[in-house]
Design a protein around this motif. Structure first.
Motif, PDB file in Angstrom:
ATOM      1  N   TYR A 139     -44.892 -85.667 -40.419  1.00  0.00           N
ATOM      2  CA  TYR A 139     -43.356 -85.898 -40.084  1.00  0.00           C
ATOM      3  C   TYR A 139     -43.240 -87.050 -41.009  1.00  0.00           C
ATOM      4  O   TYR A 139     -42.571 -87.873 -40.469  1.00  0.00           O
ATOM      5  CB  TYR A 139     -43.398 -86.153 -38.642  1.00  0.00           C
ATOM      6  N   PRO A 142     -39.184 -87.128 -42.125  1.00  0.00           N
ATOM      7  CA  PRO A 142     -38.299 -87.390 -41.033  1.00  0.00           C
ATOM      8  C   PRO A 142     -38.408 -89.029 -40.744  1.00  0.00           C
ATOM      9  O   PRO A 142     -37.424 -89.527 -40.326  1.00  0.00           O
ATOM     10  CB  PRO A 142     -38.835 -86.424 -40.042  1.00  0.00           C
ATOM     11  N   PHE A 143     -39.899 -89.464 -40.553  1.00  0.00           N
ATOM     12  CA  PHE A 143     -39.989 -90.685 -40.055  1.00  0.00           C
ATOM     13  C   PHE A 143     -39.060 -91.766 -40.867  1.00  0.00           C
ATOM     14  O   PHE A 143     -38.604 -92.563 -40.391  1.00  0.00           O
ATOM     15  CB  PHE A 143     -41.462 -91.379 -40.046  1.00  0.00           C
ATOM     16  N   LEU A 146     -35.596 -91.699 -40.321  1.00  0.00           N
ATOM     17  CA  LEU A 146     -35.315 -92.132 -39.347  1.00  0.00           C
ATOM     18  C   LEU A 146     -35.266 -93.871 -39.466  1.00  0.00           C
ATOM     19  O   LEU A 146     -34.246 -94.390 -39.054  1.00  0.00           O
ATOM     20  CB  LEU A 146     -36.378 -91.987 -38.357  1.00  0.00           C
ATOM     21  N   VAL A 149     -32.050 -94.375 -41.074  1.00  0.00           N
ATOM     22  CA  VAL A 149     -30.909 -94.221 -40.122  1.00  0.00           C
ATOM     23  C   VAL A 149     -30.627 -95.482 -39.370  1.00  0.00           C
ATOM     24  O   VAL A 149     -29.675 -96.177 -38.931  1.00  0.00           O
ATOM     25  CB  VAL A 149     -31.129 -93.035 -39.216  1.00  0.00           C
ATOM     26  N   LEU A 150     -31.984 -96.139 -38.775  1.00  0.00           N
ATOM     27  CA  LEU A 150     -31.712 -97.425 -38.183  1.00  0.00           C
ATOM     28  C   LEU A 150     -31.575 -98.320 -39.010  1.00  0.00           C
ATOM     29  O   LEU A 150     -30.439 -99.202 -38.185  1.00  0.00           O
ATOM     30  CB  LEU A 150     -33.286 -97.656 -37.667  1.00  0.00           C
ATOM     31  N   THR A 153     -27.729 -98.064 -39.142  1.00  0.00           N
ATOM     32  CA  THR A 153     -27.155 -98.414 -37.765  1.00  0.00           C
ATOM     33  C   THR A 153     -26.835 -99.724 -37.567  1.00  0.00           C
ATOM     34  O   THR A 153     -25.889-100.099 -37.158  1.00  0.00           O
ATOM     35  CB  THR A 153     -27.911 -97.817 -36.497  1.00  0.00           C
ATOM     36  N   ALA A 157     -23.394-101.197 -37.385  1.00  0.00           N
ATOM     37  CA  ALA A 157     -22.892-101.864 -36.030  1.00  0.00           C
ATOM     38  C   ALA A 157     -22.400-103.285 -36.407  1.00  0.00           C
ATOM     39  O   ALA A 157     -21.269-103.863 -35.782  1.00  0.00           O
ATOM     40  CB  ALA A 157     -24.019-101.841 -35.140  1.00  0.00           C
TER      41      ALA A 157
END
Lengths: 164, 99
Positions: A139, A142-143, A146, A149-150, A153, A157
């Motif tokens: 994985y 995907p990791f 991820l 994505v963080l 984010t 934000a």
């Protein structure tokens, strides 16, 4: 195995009552506190399911970080503390048949599909080492996605909430 | 333990979350309901991981937890932005795009 079932019953009852309070209570802060109970119950269930690492992560991330964020959001966006009158839509009752029929469909499918399948009793534990082996070899992509994505984010934000 | 115990509990939590998303008018409450839904999914994943004796479900559950944290972060930033512009976070008042 009886002890496990008793614990499951206690935890499940607490979780269902708390989740019902989350969607029915008239005070946002109280709803957040009921949500803490649901999250902690979920962490206890993960430990019952022999997933200690995920349970600890659940407590760290949800009960620790997400809850603080939600409470911050509540405090920053509303002036009044206490019960609010119009927390629900005018047509809130529409949600009851939707949720009820969804549950009926899922219950029929689950009971028909799994009947009396037992969870294995003498299980090989999934170790943290196995989880990390999973995350860093099959994985890995995907990791990495991820982590991207963080980062996105955090930047998003900041950009959204910044005052110019 | 039956696997259906966990799956049905997950289904109940999921439906309560769906009800919350539909019925609630306050944006923060909708975010909380979404957290309920994600938790229900995690319970299912871990129950299946135990049933199959593999660790894949754990990896998926961890990823969902991370995505949920990211989602709450961005969601609350958006809620703050809406509040700053309109002094209200009632979702049914955001109707500029209605034709």
């Amino acid at each position: 195995m009886v002890a496990q079932n008793i614990f499951f019953g206690i935890i499940a009852t607490i979780m269902v009552v708390a989740a019902f309070r989350v969607v029915s209570v008239r005070n946002v802060v109280h709803a957040a506190l009921w949500l803490v109970l649901v999250m902690s119950g979920a962490a206890a269930l993960y430990i019952l399911l022999a997933a200690e690492f995920v349970g600890v992560t659940q407590i760290l991330v949800y009960v620790g970080a997400v809850m603080v964020l939600l409470l911050f959001g509540t405090m920053l966006t509303r002036a009044q503390i206490g019960a609010e009158k119009d927390l629900n839509h005018r047509s809130w009752a529409l949600g009851i048949p939707v949720a009820g029929m969804l549950f009926l469909a899922m219950a029929v499918a689950l009971i028909g599909g799994f009947e009396d399948d037992q969870l294995p009793e003498n299980l090989d534990r999934v170790t943290v080492q196995q989880i990390s082996d999973d995350l860093f070899s099959p994985y890995l992509v995907p990791f990495m996605a991820l982590s991207f994505v963080l980062v996105a984010t955090v930047i998003g934000a900041i950009v959204l909430a910044r005052r110019d | 333990m039956l696997i259906n115990q966990f799956l049905l509990l997950g289904a109940v939590l999921f439906c309560l979350g769906v009800y919350g998303v539909i019925a609630r008018r306050n944006a923060v409450m909708v975010l909380m309901s979404i957290e309920l839904i994600l938790n229900a999914v995690n319970i299912n994943l871990l129950a299946f991981a135990l049933m199959n004796g593999t660790s894949d479900g754990h990896a998926f559950a961890l990823m969902i937890i991370a995505i949920a944290a990211a989602e709450v972060g961005v969601g609350l930033a958006m809620v703050l932005l809406v509040y700053r512009n309109r002094r209200s976070i009632a979702l049914d008042e955001l109707s500029e795009m209605k034709g």
